[in-house]
Design a protein around this motif. Structure first.
Motif, PDB file in Angstrom:
ATOM      1  N   ASN A   1       0.842  -1.278  -0.228  1.00 26.83           N
ATOM      2  CA  ASN A   1       0.247  -0.126   0.060  1.00 26.83           C
ATOM      3  C   ASN A   1       0.645   1.297   0.043  1.00 26.83           C
ATOM      4  OD1 ASN A   1      -1.758   1.898   0.072  1.00 26.83           O
ATOM      5  ND2 ASN A   1      -1.972   1.807   2.404  1.00 26.83           N
TER       6      ASN A   1
ATOM      7  N   SER B   1       2.454   1.022  -3.701  1.00 32.78           N
ATOM      8  CA  SER B   1       1.498   1.766  -4.565  1.00 32.78           C
ATOM      9  C   SER B   1       0.502   3.047  -4.636  1.00 32.78           C
ATOM     10  CB  SER B   1       0.820   0.644  -4.472  1.00 32.78           C
ATOM     11  OG  SER B   1      -0.407   0.440  -3.959  1.00 32.78           O
ATOM     12  N   LYS B   2       0.267   2.951  -3.858  1.00 30.60           N
ATOM     13  CA  LYS B   2      -1.101   4.351  -3.636  1.00 30.60           C
ATOM     14  C   LYS B   2      -2.213   4.579  -3.273  1.00 30.60           C
ATOM     15  CE  LYS B   2       3.623   8.236  -2.517  1.00 30.60           C
ATOM     16  NZ  LYS B   2       4.103   7.123  -1.353  1.00 30.60           N
ATOM     17  N   LYS B   3      -2.402   3.611  -3.936  1.00 28.51           N
ATOM     18  CA  LYS B   3      -3.406   3.263  -4.558  1.00 28.51           C
ATOM     19  C   LYS B   3      -5.247   3.136  -2.986  1.00 28.51           C
ATOM     20  CE  LYS B   3      -6.427  -0.623  -6.190  1.00 28.51           C
ATOM     21  NZ  LYS B   3      -6.113  -2.133  -6.927  1.00 28.51           N
ATOM     22  N   TYR B   4      -4.598   3.175  -1.646  1.00 29.03           N
ATOM     23  CA  TYR B   4      -5.999   3.375  -0.656  1.00 29.03           C
ATOM     24  C   TYR B   4      -5.194   4.850   0.192  1.00 29.03           C
ATOM     25  CZ  TYR B   4      -7.747  -0.927  -2.359  1.00 29.03           C
ATOM     26  OH  TYR B   4      -8.130  -1.941  -3.465  1.00 29.03           O
TER      27      TYR B   4
ATOM     28  N   TYR C   1      -6.791   3.576   5.867  1.00 33.78           N
ATOM     29  CA  TYR C   1      -7.104   1.706   5.347  1.00 33.78           C
ATOM     30  C   TYR C   1      -5.844   0.693   6.027  1.00 33.78           C
ATOM     31  CZ  TYR C   1     -11.086   3.634   2.486  1.00 33.78           C
ATOM     32  OH  TYR C   1     -11.855   3.685   1.896  1.00 33.78           O
ATOM     33  N   SER C   2      -4.401   1.258   5.313  1.00 33.04           N
ATOM     34  CA  SER C   2      -3.473   0.407   5.980  1.00 33.04           C
ATOM     35  C   SER C   2      -3.154   0.184   7.158  1.00 33.04           C
ATOM     36  CB  SER C   2      -2.572   0.897   5.391  1.00 33.04           C
ATOM     37  OG  SER C   2      -1.052   0.406   5.647  1.00 33.04           O
TER      38      SER C   2
END
Length: 176
Positions: free
Chosen positions: A55, A58-61, A65-66
């Motif tokens: 996470n 990728s910096k997706k969330y 959330y992490s």
């Protein structure tokens, strides 16, 4: 407080949860908890670290959330620790299983049957079955001689169980 500072604080708390999880793994090792719990806690902790690192790159969330996933993993680790310690505690107090077929008394070498009035001596997880309580008492009185004669690895007797009783009896420091 800006989003950047909140993200750093949450990451610090996530790392603290991971360190505590590894501490619980070490506690399991030193307290003699089952290997399945050690591997389960190690696996779920590594899964949490892996998800957190993926996470992060990728910096997706968002970081929240992490952190939520790390918190969930930590509470699963705590629940597993509670269950593992309760299981170990129950083994200490529950009566032993009936003697397996072919079990012999270490004093007289007679077969110990589950129908007989047998007694059991315990040291940790190791159990010794006796065909009568008199043989158990004789064994406790002369433990060193029987250890050498029968090549028994029992160093001291922590508890005894008489068939029909509901729990283990703690043996006082008569034996060392």
């Amino acid at each position: 407080m800006d989003q950047f500072s909140v993200g750093h604080i949450l990451m610090i708390f996530s790392r603290v949860f991971e360190m505590l999880s590894f501490g619980i793994i070490l506690l399991f090792v030193f307290k003699g908890i089952g290997v399945r719990y050690i591997f389960f806690v190690a696996g779920i902790t590594l899964l949490g670290i892996f998800v957190s690192v993926i996470n992060f790159f990728s910096k997706k969330y968002p970081v929240e959330y992490s952190f939520a996933f790390e918190t969930f993993v930590f509470f699963v680790v705590l629940a597993t620790a509670f269950y593992a310690f309760m299981e170990k505690r129950e083994k200490k107090f529950l009566p032993p299983p009936p003697p397996p077929k072919g079990t012999r008394c270490p004093v007289c070498s007679a077969f110990v049957k589950k129908e007989d009035d047998y007694c059991v001596a315990r040291e940790g997880e190791e159990l010794l079955y006796f065909d009568s309580c008199e043989h158990l008492e004789r064994f406790i009185e002369d433990l060193e001689a029987y250890r050498k004669l029968r090549n028994i690895s029992l160093k001291r007797v922590e508890g005894i169980y008489r068939k029909g009783s509901r729990a283990w009896e703690i043996v006082e420091n008569k034996i060392s």
